[in-house]
Design an enzyme around this catalytic site. Structure first.
Site, short mmCIF file in Angstrom:
data_model
loop_
_atom_site.label_atom_id
_atom_site.label_comp_id
_atom_site.label_asym_id
_atom_site.label_seq_id
_atom_site.Cartn_x
_atom_site.Cartn_y
_atom_site.Cartn_z
N ASN A 1 0.86 -1.19 0.00
CA ASN A 1 0.00 0.00 0.00
C ASN A 1 0.88 1.23 0.00
O ASN A 1 1.29 1.75 1.03
CB ASN A 1 -0.94 -0.02 1.21
N GLU A 2 1.19 1.68 -1.21
CA GLU A 2 2.11 2.78 -1.41
C GLU A 2 1.43 4.11 -1.09
O GLU A 2 0.21 4.15 -0.89
CB GLU A 2 2.58 2.78 -2.87
N PRO A 3 2.20 5.21 -1.00
CA PRO A 3 1.61 6.52 -0.73
C PRO A 3 0.39 6.78 -1.62
O PRO A 3 0.44 6.52 -2.82
CB PRO A 3 2.75 7.49 -1.06
N THR B 1 10.35 2.05 -3.68
CA THR B 1 10.21 0.62 -3.40
C THR B 1 10.94 -0.20 -4.46
O THR B 1 11.62 -1.19 -4.15
CB THR B 1 8.71 0.25 -3.40
#
Ligand code: GLP
Length: 265
Positions: A154-156, A173
């Protein structure tokens, strides 16, 4: 709990203490459930940080008769696209680091299918959510934390209501994963991940971080405001999350120097 910390945080002296504490908690849950004739549902993570926990679970299986016969697992994420047999796959990681060494029923293991075709992938994600629900929900979720503050992938920008889905990986990442893939250009651009909402539904969460390179993001997650730019901050809204860090990863926390902390473990 310290007033400026918004997630219960345990700082340990040694990396191995995290493995012992978290594996011990998992073992207690498995045994409690087995005694009641019930299954335990575990949410599992990959990366280098959880390896010690898996090693300790294998030891408990071999030396202390901990059985995984009544355990169901759901992994957080998988790269996309990804062949399950690839040396880079989280499938392979999980079998090599845990499942091959314990008595789990392969039918009880769930890992997002990175090999799904593009037109199947949404279905695969929806079915993953249903399978978690059918299993009765996750009892304990293990989480690592990425440099971007991601949990799972769950990236920014990932919202608090997000569910299992296909996501684009953040450049930070992909850079972090470059060594594993022999170059950034070989790191997949996408991944399937449980969503923030999926993770927050776990009854208990153990998030773990070790090493000085995690110190800044640990502080941001534990002491910073809740914001979708750092998915781990959403854990502040979860009633039963513990953040386990070693001294290096806890070094930026406001109260790191206090010596009585280990009594709170
Ligand atoms: C990857 C995984 C995350 C993991 C993170 C940190 O991005 N998808 O689930 O938490 O790496 O990995 P490590 O534990 O190796 O620092």
């Amino acid at each position: 709990m310290y007033s400026h910390e918004r997630i219960r945080t345990v700082i340990v002296d040694e990396h191995d203490d995290i493995a012992r504490l978290v594996a011990g908690r998992i073992a207690a849950l498995i045994r409690e459930r087995a005694a009641a004739g019930q299954r335990a549902v575990l949410g599992l993570a990959t990366g280098s940080t959880p390896i010690g926990i898996y090693r300790e679970l294998i030891r408990l299986h071999r030396e202390e008769k901990l059985s995984f016969a009544n355990v169901v697992t759901f992994n957080l994420d998988e790269y996309y696209p990804m062949d399950p047999d690839s040396i880079h796959s989280y499938h392979r990681y999980m079998w090599e680091n845990l499942f091959d060494h314990i008595d789990i029923d392969p039918a009880n293991v769930h890992i997002p299918a990175g090999s799904a075709s593009r037109d199947q992938v949404n279905d695969v994600c929806d079915r993953y959510e249903s399978a978690i629900r059918r299993a009765g929900g996750i009892d304990i979720q293990i989480l690592g934390i990425g440099k971007t503050g991601h949990i799972g992938f769950n990236e920014p920008g990932s919202g608090v209501d997000s569910r299992t889905r296909l996501v684009m990986l953040d450049p930070v990442t992909r850079k972090d994963a470059a060594a594993d893939f022999y170059g950034e250009e070989n790191v997949p651009r996408e991944a399937i991940t449980m969503g923030v909402a999926t993770i927050l539904e776990a009854r208990e969460i153990a998030i773990i971080a070790t090493g000085e390179h995690k110190a800044v993001i640990v502080r941001r997650a534990v002491e910073g405001d809740v914001n979708h730019e750092v998915a781990a901050t959403f854990l502040q809204r979860h009633p039963a999350t513990t953040f386990y860090v070693d001294r290096a990863a806890g070094a930026a926390l406001t109260r790191i120097a206090t010596p009585w902390l280990l009594d709170e473990v």
